[in-house]
Design an enzyme around this catalytic site. Structure first.
Site, PDB file in Angstrom:
ATOM      1  N   ASP A  65       0.835  -1.181   0.000  1.00 44.41           N
ATOM      2  CA  ASP A  65       0.000   0.000   0.000  1.00 44.41           C
ATOM      3  C   ASP A  65       0.881   1.246   0.000  1.00 44.41           C
ATOM      4  O   ASP A  65       1.993   1.244   0.542  1.00 44.41           O
ATOM      5  CB  ASP A  65      -0.905   0.032   1.228  1.00 44.41           C
ATOM      6  CG  ASP A  65      -1.951  -1.069   1.209  1.00 44.41           C
ATOM      7  OD1 ASP A  65      -2.262  -1.556   0.108  1.00 44.41           O
ATOM      8  OD2 ASP A  65      -2.444  -1.429   2.288  1.00 44.41           O
ATOM      9  N   ARG A  66       0.358   2.307  -0.558  1.00 45.47           N
ATOM     10  CA  ARG A  66       1.112   3.555  -0.653  1.00 45.47           C
ATOM     11  C   ARG A  66       1.702   4.006   0.682  1.00 45.47           C
ATOM     12  O   ARG A  66       2.874   4.392   0.752  1.00 45.47           O
ATOM     13  CB  ARG A  66       0.218   4.649  -1.236  1.00 45.47           C
ATOM     14  CG  ARG A  66       0.903   5.985  -1.393  1.00 45.47           C
ATOM     15  CD  ARG A  66      -0.024   6.983  -2.061  1.00 45.47           C
ATOM     16  NE  ARG A  66       0.645   8.248  -2.303  1.00 45.47           N
ATOM     17  CZ  ARG A  66       0.158   9.215  -3.056  1.00 45.47           C
ATOM     18  NH1 ARG A  66      -1.017   9.056  -3.632  1.00 45.47           N
ATOM     19  NH2 ARG A  66       0.825  10.335  -3.224  1.00 45.47           N
TER      20      ARG A  66
END
Length: 258
Positions: A65-66
């Site tokens: 995830d970012r």
């Protein structure tokens, strides 16, 4: 723990592992793995940056995830990507994360809780909306605990744990959602966390990120058959927070059996 602001100054990704088939980087928090039409304004992506840095194409084989930092593995050919992907599919790659959470985890626990797929309103608007929950399993183990005499909400003290997370499946936001299920939300988690404690860490520690770190990958190399262990450091910022919480400030103290 690499932060994207540090990366912008350094202009290069930190390479944790490389051979003729695979390469792993320490992905900064805030950096997208690849281009997405959901983030059209972004100009930096791990895949393109690494390609430009080493001068050859790379092939993503898993995702982070970012806001999550840590070990991100790429293949250096489509064939190598296919073969390492099979190890992921077969559950033969051990993924280790470290999370800073609100509350005490007093023992190791295995969570076997199916999760309904989280759909994005834009990217998944044509996806099936009524899918049955998917199997999701995560093993958690507490590394350290801390209690501070600070009143937040209705409690006179605050409690935090540093937790090892070993996901056995790969559902979207699985670790975050399983920890929320245990009433142990990750600090800095906007969607599944505790806003009061997120604000406390912003004000007290000047911290504005998700406290989830992809700290390790362990697998048998599909070509050499040698055991491979790739580790990402927590970094000075996180170690400074650990020290303020009364925990060790040495990286080696946070790798468990790795």
């Amino acid at each position: 723990m690499t932060d994207i602001s540090v990366l912008q100054e350094a202009a290069e990704l930190t390479i944790l592992y490389r051979d003729e088939h695979y390469i792993a980087i320490d992905k900064p928090s805030g950096l997208l793995v690849h281009r997405s039409f959901l983030d059209k304004h972004e100009t930096q992506f791990a895949m393109q940056m690494l390609r430009d840095q080493i001068g050859q194409h790379v092939f993503p084989v898993h995702r982070l995830d970012r806001p999550t930092s840590g070990v991100l593995l790429f293949a250096l050919s489509s064939e190598a990507a296919r073969d390492i992907n099979q190890l992921f599919i077969d559950g033969l790659i051990e993924k280790r994360y470290v999370a800073l959470v609100r509350g005490f985890l007093n023992e190791s626990i295995f969570v076997d809780k199916p999760l309904k797929e989280e759909l994005d309103k834009i990217a998944d608007k044509f996806a099936q909306q009524d899918k049955a929950p998917q199997q999701a399993q995560t093993h958690f183990h507490c590394l350290h605990q801390a209690s501070l005499p600070i009143e937040i909400g209705k409690y006179p003290t605050v409690r935090y744990s540093l937790v090892e997370c070993f996901p056995k499946t790969g559902r979207k936001h699985q670790i975050r959602r399983h920890l929320k299920h245990l009433s142990l939300p990750i600090i800095g988690d906007v969607n599944h966390g505790d806003n009061q404690h997120n604000q406390f860490f912003r004000e007290h520690f000047k911290l504005r990120r998700l406290m989830l770190f992809a700290s390790g990958l362990k697998f048998v190399h599909p070509y050499t058959q040698q055991p491979i262990i790739i580790k990402a450091p927590l970094g000075e910022t996180m170690l400074g927070i650990c020290q303020q919480l009364g925990w060790p400030n040495n990286e080696k103290d946070y790798y468990g059996d790795y």
